[in-house]
Design a protein around this motif. Structure first.
Motif, PDB file in Angstrom:
ATOM      1  N   VAL A 260      -3.334  -4.172  25.376  1.00 32.76           N
ATOM      2  CA  VAL A 260      -2.203  -3.100  25.418  1.00 32.76           C
ATOM      3  C   VAL A 260      -2.051  -2.513  26.640  1.00 32.76           C
ATOM      4  O   VAL A 260      -1.096  -2.292  27.190  1.00 32.76           O
ATOM      5  CB  VAL A 260      -2.073  -2.495  24.194  1.00 32.76           C
ATOM      6  CG1 VAL A 260      -0.999  -1.256  24.388  1.00 32.76           C
ATOM      7  CG2 VAL A 260      -1.731  -3.200  22.882  1.00 32.76           C
TER       8      VAL A 260
ATOM      9  N   LEU B 262       0.730  -2.814  29.578  1.00 30.73           N
ATOM     10  CA  LEU B 262       1.667  -1.747  29.894  1.00 30.73           C
ATOM     11  C   LEU B 262       1.626  -1.487  31.395  1.00 30.73           C
ATOM     12  O   LEU B 262       2.794  -1.240  32.019  1.00 30.73           O
ATOM     13  CB  LEU B 262       1.397  -0.374  29.127  1.00 30.73           C
ATOM     14  CG  LEU B 262       1.770  -0.304  27.712  1.00 30.73           C
ATOM     15  CD1 LEU B 262       1.142   0.748  27.085  1.00 30.73           C
ATOM     16  CD2 LEU B 262       3.032  -0.422  27.460  1.00 30.73           C
TER      17      LEU B 262
ATOM     18  N   LEU C 175       2.278  -6.225  22.526  1.00 32.94           N
ATOM     19  CA  LEU C 175       2.890  -4.919  22.302  1.00 32.94           C
ATOM     20  C   LEU C 175       3.474  -4.417  20.859  1.00 32.94           C
ATOM     21  O   LEU C 175       3.208  -3.543  20.346  1.00 32.94           O
ATOM     22  CB  LEU C 175       4.132  -4.542  23.608  1.00 32.94           C
ATOM     23  CG  LEU C 175       3.569  -4.333  24.871  1.00 32.94           C
ATOM     24  CD1 LEU C 175       4.555  -3.853  25.932  1.00 32.94           C
ATOM     25  CD2 LEU C 175       2.104  -3.333  24.971  1.00 32.94           C
TER      26      LEU C 175
ATOM     27  N   GLY D 214       0.873  -2.454  19.859  1.00 35.68           N
ATOM     28  CA  GLY D 214       1.016  -1.352  20.914  1.00 35.68           C
ATOM     29  C   GLY D 214       0.928   0.049  20.294  1.00 35.68           C
ATOM     30  O   GLY D 214       0.416   0.879  20.903  1.00 35.68           O
TER      31      GLY D 214
ATOM     32  N   ILE E 155       6.230   2.796  23.857  1.00 36.48           N
ATOM     33  CA  ILE E 155       6.068   1.343  23.720  1.00 36.48           C
ATOM     34  C   ILE E 155       7.649   0.713  23.589  1.00 36.48           C
ATOM     35  O   ILE E 155       8.019  -0.296  24.330  1.00 36.48           O
ATOM     36  CB  ILE E 155       5.417   0.912  22.162  1.00 36.48           C
ATOM     37  CG1 ILE E 155       3.930   1.130  22.348  1.00 36.48           C
ATOM     38  CG2 ILE E 155       5.350  -0.836  22.356  1.00 36.48           C
ATOM     39  CD1 ILE E 155       3.129   0.434  23.292  1.00 36.48           C
TER      40      ILE E 155
END
Lengths: 166, 951
Positions: B471, B475, B495, B499, B510
């Motif tokens: 995750v 990101l 995600l 997430g 998120i």
């Protein structure tokens, strides 16, 4: 088997193209362009082999040799040996040289049918049948002789030598 | 020949060629050609053109077509020319038709008759021309029309004709094997032809035939061997020599055939050993064609039943190829090496430096060949370096075809050999980032499944760490512009699923990112769909956790947009999201259970939960449902009535209702059943629908896949993840090499540990390092101060592989008596002070070492004999072969301090690096996580990371 034989000059103009499997004219042109694009990007003093799978599909190798203004390109599959094909190009060029005495680009252009005859004596239906340039010469000469005898075609005199100095 | 150098063409043609030659642009060229076409069209249709003129027109047509223009208007004239009596005209006609037409062209029918006639001609040149046309223009239907003549020609007095007839027959076989299957014996017969040229030509069809069916031709082994022997012994006339080699092309073809016949057949192979050995000796390695024959020998040796002596000769030739300056020979060397390592893997190590040179060569062809070799020799010990290199190269090229290939190779290797999940995910991220749209969608599904299932072991902690790191990396990656669609799908899915699961990121973080994705890639509906579903999951998890859900404004506007979307799929998803948000926590949890992507979704195909409802309806007088099969047709009416009769009392008893297993209560609430979770959404499937329960680490195993109702769409993907790919051999090698390295780090400062990974200032060091990591399984610190006992083991397997400070070598050799190198090896290491003089080029030293060791082993027969197994053992890194037990003990003792040293942060990367390759995935995962926390990324650590650290 050999898939194609091409001769092109350094500007990308095709001088001879023979494909041993039928391809449409458009496809032929596309392949020739693709090959030329790759050849152009090759540096000096690198190997004579190119991975041609992106142009000719799976299981295809390309071997080329650069002579003066011409590229000689043979495309073939894994049943041939790259180094041997390199020598096959050598045989082809040697034969052309013997046939035309110091072969140059224009000889190939203007004696189109004869170049084809030579190639046909070497490669038949995609398989290499003859690899000795003297044998090929013998065959080609015999053909010429018979052709000359069986025809009363008057040859145009050697008036065009001037083109060579283009 | 009369017209040497002369151009027996007309002025017009010369002008045409000249003007095309001088054309400045393609457009100009086209204009010239088009006007030429007009001229030709006009001229060619005039009546009574003299033959000579006609011939030239046809040649001009061929020329035009070669330049890519349509010359079809003249085809018929070319066909007409083949009918001509004059040889030269006929030949031109045949040339033109073979270039113009394909075997299915309408005009072929006009030529077949001529061909038939010409095949019977007295003039062998006419026959040859016709045979040439036969090869190209005869298709399956017309084969019978010419077949009898062609077979007759196999006995023609002229060898040129026999040769071509064989080739024509071969061509027929290629086009339609059945039509000539009864004639195959002719090829065998022609093998005994008096003319070597004809015999050589026969090898072409035989090669093809043997490729397809080896077993029927085993009896020919002896004949082929004796032919090859005669050729190699120069029994053929000088006329067949080429560059002083006797008929090399025939030799090559024969070697190819022998390779096929001897493959996996010990008896057949034994017949070949002598002759192949002879050729190895006799071939002239200074000429190109000689090398071609040698290369073919290597191919043959690596294909037939292995023979140690021949393998040695092959290895010698390979090293000669690789050492050569010619790129062609290097290329062949790399290719040959790739063939030979299948049989004797240890040979690769001798050539590691040459291989690395090729990898860095500017020649692209050579580079690719080398990558192919690396791909073949990847093991769990060197996968990181190789994949790292591959990805680097992948990023640097633009050729999509090759990019796809190398990307899929990276994926394959990563799946097969990944030392840790962490590394796998990072590698995948890179592949996706740079070649995302080129890789197969299945790869993406596989990655999602991996993240969802984790290691498939009972290690929830490790799995969740893996997920949070995924995750986190996603990101970060989302910040990059223009990510490939496939990668975005993976990102969105992960995600959405994970997430917020570790609590590191809030739902609004998120969802914000997801909205950004949907906005940034608004033209991509699939990505948007993934994003919306991810949003739904995040909100559902939030609601289920009892938190209050506040929708971000951008999210709201996205929803509004999607609710009115043209895509019904997006619209449906948006509406579902809206509906889910409105539900209470319990309902939501049932719809979207957290971390349940791997759970089986029970599908109650019979809809048995509706039974009560139906019952009720029927009692109220509703018509019972009748299956379609029973509804249609007059005959079924009775049946229908029959059922109608007793059905109401027993509830519905149609066959279909009895199929489902006694229902395990579905986790999905009944009222919501026909939601997207069950109804197959045609285009972008939810990945969660496609997953099976992780019953085993290898869920796509077909044997247990059958039980699942919803099958994976990942069929065909090789799921090698989690399978124990480590052979005991490699794992021991790991442990030993680790020991030595750790031993070093224990005795010396921790910096020494770094040295093993540190990119050196000199290129040779870097190369050497790369070599070590590629071939040796682990790298050796080369600047380690010599402290005898410590190096003893390391040096003994460094003798060939990496350079050692010479003083330590001496100490080593004193200790390990059986493995002691002959004295000249020691002489070679003149500068005994090397250990303290790091400026000396260790690369060269190694080379020297390599050479002398080889020489020495060749010279001192006895020593060599006792040495050679040692050398082998050293390659394999197996401690079993260590002669001095004390040394081994010492080493194991030494390794202990390093174990205690483990928490030392500086020692960490090295430790992780080597230990992560161990067989315990849990350990490695934990270590990876640790490394991560310290910001060290294992897959990147060589060599860039250390460049940063050490300047």
């Amino acid at each position: 088997m050999i898939k194609a034989v091409m001769v092109m000059n350094t500007q990308g103009k095709t001088r001879l193209a023979k494909f041993y499997e039928y391809l449409s004219v458009e496809k032929q042109q596309e392949l020739i362009r693709g090959v030329f694009a790759v050849l152009c990007s090759r540096a000096e003093n690198v190997s004579n082999f190119i991975d041609a799978e992106s142009i000719f599909g799976p299981d295809s190798c390309l071997v080329y040799k650069h002579f003066a203004t011409l590229y000689f390109v043979f495309v073939f599959d894994s049943s041939e040996n790259e180094l041997a094909v390199l020598d096959l190009i050598q045989v082809f060029v040697e034969t052309l040289d013997r046939c035309f005495k110091n072969v140059c680009e224009l000889d190939i252009v203007f004696n189109y049918s004869k170049v084809h005859t030579i190639l046909d004596e070497m490669i038949f239906g995609g398989q290499v049948v003859e690899t000795s340039s003297s044998e090929i010469m013998k065959a080609v000469e015999e053909i010429s002789k018979l052709e000359a005898a069986s025809n009363a075609i008057t040859l145009i005199p050697k008036s065009a030598s001037g083109w060579r100095s283009r | 020949m009369g017209s040497q150098g002369g151009f027996n063409q007309s002025k017009e043609f010369l002008d045409l060629v000249k003007s095309i030659g001088e054309a400045r642009s393609k457009a100009e060229e086209d204009r010239i050609v088009l006007s030429e076409i007009e001229t030709l069209k006009r001229c060619i249709s005039e009546p009574d053109i003299p033959k000579r003129k006609m011939k030239e027109y046809i040649i001009r047509l061929v020329y035009i077509e070669m330049l890519g223009h349509d010359a079809s208007f003249g085809y018929i004239h070319a066909v007409k020319m083949t009918h001509d009596d004059s040889l030269i005209v006929k030949r031109t006609g045949y040339l033109a038709v073979t270039l113009f037409l394909n075997e299915d062209h309408d005009l072929i029918i006009l030529i077949v008759n001529t061909i038939q006639k010409d095949l019977k001609s007295d003039n062998y040149l006419v026959v040859c021309a016709a045979l040439n046309a036969v090869c190209r223009l005869i298709n399956e239907e017309t084969i019978p029309a010419v077949l009898p003549q062609v077979v007759e020609l196999l006995a023609h007095p002229k060898e040129a004709v026999r040769k071509k007839a064989i080739m024509a027959l071969h061509r027929f076989y290629q086009k339609s094997p059945s039509s000539v299957s009864h004639l195959i014996s002719n090829f065998r017969k022609r093998l005994c032809d008096n003319d070597p040229g004809v015999m050589g030509a026969t090898l072409c069809p035989l090669f093809d035939l043997i490729t397809q069916d080896v077993n029927s031709y085993k009896d020919l082994v002896i004949s082929f061997v004796s032919i090859l022997k005669q050729v190699a012994e120069r029994r053929l006339s000088k006329a067949h020599d080429y560059h002083q080699m006797p008929a090399p092309f025939i030799q090559i073809k024969l070697l190819k055939i022998l390779a096929l016949l001897g493959s996996g057949d010990k008896q057949a192979s034994e017949n070949m050993y002598t002759v192949v050995g002879d050729i190895f000796r006799k071939s002239d390695s200074s000429s190109n064609i000689g090398n071609a024959v040698l290369y073919e020998c290597i191919c043959c040796v690596s294909s037939i039943y292995p023979n140690p002596k021949l393998l040695d000769s092959a290895a010698d030739v390979i090293s000669r190829f690789l050492k050569s300056d010619s790129h062609n020979l290097k290329y062949m060397g790399i290719d040959a090496l790739g063939r030979l390592i299948k049989i004797s893997p240890e040979i690769a190590e001798q050539h590691q430096l040459a291989v690395i040179d090729c990898l860095e060569d500017p020649d692209d062809t050579l580079k690719r060949k080398t990558f192919e070799l690396l791909y073949k020799m990847t093991k769990s010990t060197n996968v990181e370096v190789i994949v790292y290199r591959m990805i680097d190269y992948m990023i640097s090229i633009t050729d999509n075809h090759y990019k796809t290939e190398i990307a899929s190779r990276c994926v394959e290797l990563a799946e097969q050999f990944a030392p840790s999940n962490q590394w796998f995910i990072q590698t995948m991220n890179k592949v996706f980032e740079h070649a995302g749209d080129l890789v197969n969608i299945k790869v993406a599904h596989n990655l999602m499944r991996l993240i969802a299932e984790g290691f498939g072991e009972d290690d929830d902690n490790g799995d969740s760490k893996l997920r949070s790191s995924a995750v986190e990396s996603y990101l970060r990656i989302l910040g990059e512009p223009k990510l490939p669609s496939v990668f975005l799908q993976v990102i969105c899915w992960v995600l959405g699923e994970y997430g917020t699961s570790d609590g590191m990121f809030s739902a609004s973080d998120i969802t914000g990112k997801l909205c950004d994705v949907a906005e940034a890639y608004s033209s991509n509906e699939t990505v948007k769909a993934y994003a919306v579903t991810a949003l739904m999951k995040i909100y559902a998890f939030e609601i289920a956790a009892g938190r209050k859900v506040g929708m971000l404004p951008e999210c709201q506007s996205l929803m509004e947009e999607l609710l009115a979307s043209h895509s019904t799929d997006l619209q449906q998803r948006a509406y579902e999201l809206q509906a889910v948000i409105g539900l209470d926590a319990h309902a939501v949890e049932c719809i979207m259970p957290s971390d349940a992507s791997c759970e089986d979704i029970e599908v109650d195909k019979g809809l048995s939960f509706l039974d009560g409802y139906i019952q009720e309806a029927i009692e109220k007088g509703a018509q019972p449902y009748i299956p379609e099969s029973e509804r249609s047709g007059v005959l079924n009416i009775g049946n229908f009535r029959n059922q109608d009769h007793h059905e109401p009392s027993h509830g519905l008893r149609f066959e279909a209702y009895e199929l489902p297993k006694p229902a395990v209560q579905s986790r999905i609430p009944q009222a919501l059943l026909p939601s997207t979770e069950i109804v197959p959404v045609p285009e972008p499937m939810y990945p969660r629908e496609t997953y099976q329960t992780p019953v085993t680490p290898i869920p796509s195993n077909p044997s247990n896949a059958g039980s699942a109702e919803l099958k994976l769409r990942l069929d065909g993907v090789q799921q090698k993840w989690g399978r124990p790919t480590y052979t005991p051999e490699t794992s021991t090698s790991n442990s030993t090499s680790q020991k030595s390295v750790n031993g070093a780090s224990a005795v010396n400062s921790t910096r020494e540990t770094y040295a093993s990974r540190k990119p050196q200032v000199e290129i040779s060091h870097e190369k050497q390092k790369l070599a070590a990591s590629l071939f040796g399984g682990s790298s050796k610190p080369e600047k380690r101060p010599a402290s005898g006992h410590k190096v003893s083991k390391a040096s003994s397997h460094m003798v060939e592989k990496s350079h050692v400070p010479n003083s330590s070598m001496e100490v080593a050799s004193e200790k390990t008596v059986p493995a002691q190198p002959p004295p000249d090896l020691l002489d070679l290491g003149e500068p005994t002070a090397t250990s303290t003089a790091p400026s000396l080029d260790p690369f060269k030293q190694l080379e020297a070492l390599l050479d002398t060791t080889q020489d020495a082993s060749a010279a001192n027969g006895a020593t060599a004999a006792s040495r050679s197994p040692d050398v082998m053992a050293l390659y394999a890194d197996t401690p079993v072969f260590l002669h001095n037990k004390d040394d081994a003990d010492l080493l194991s003792g030494l390794s202990n301090p390093s174990v205690t040293n483990m928490p030392g942060a500086t020692a960490r990367p090295q430790l992780t690096q080597s230990s992560s390759k161990g067989s315990n995935p849990k350990d490695s995962l934990e270590k990876d996580a640790l490394v991560r926390q310290m910001g060290v990324n294992p897959s990147r650590q060589n060599p860039n990371l250390f460049k940063d650290l050490l300047g």
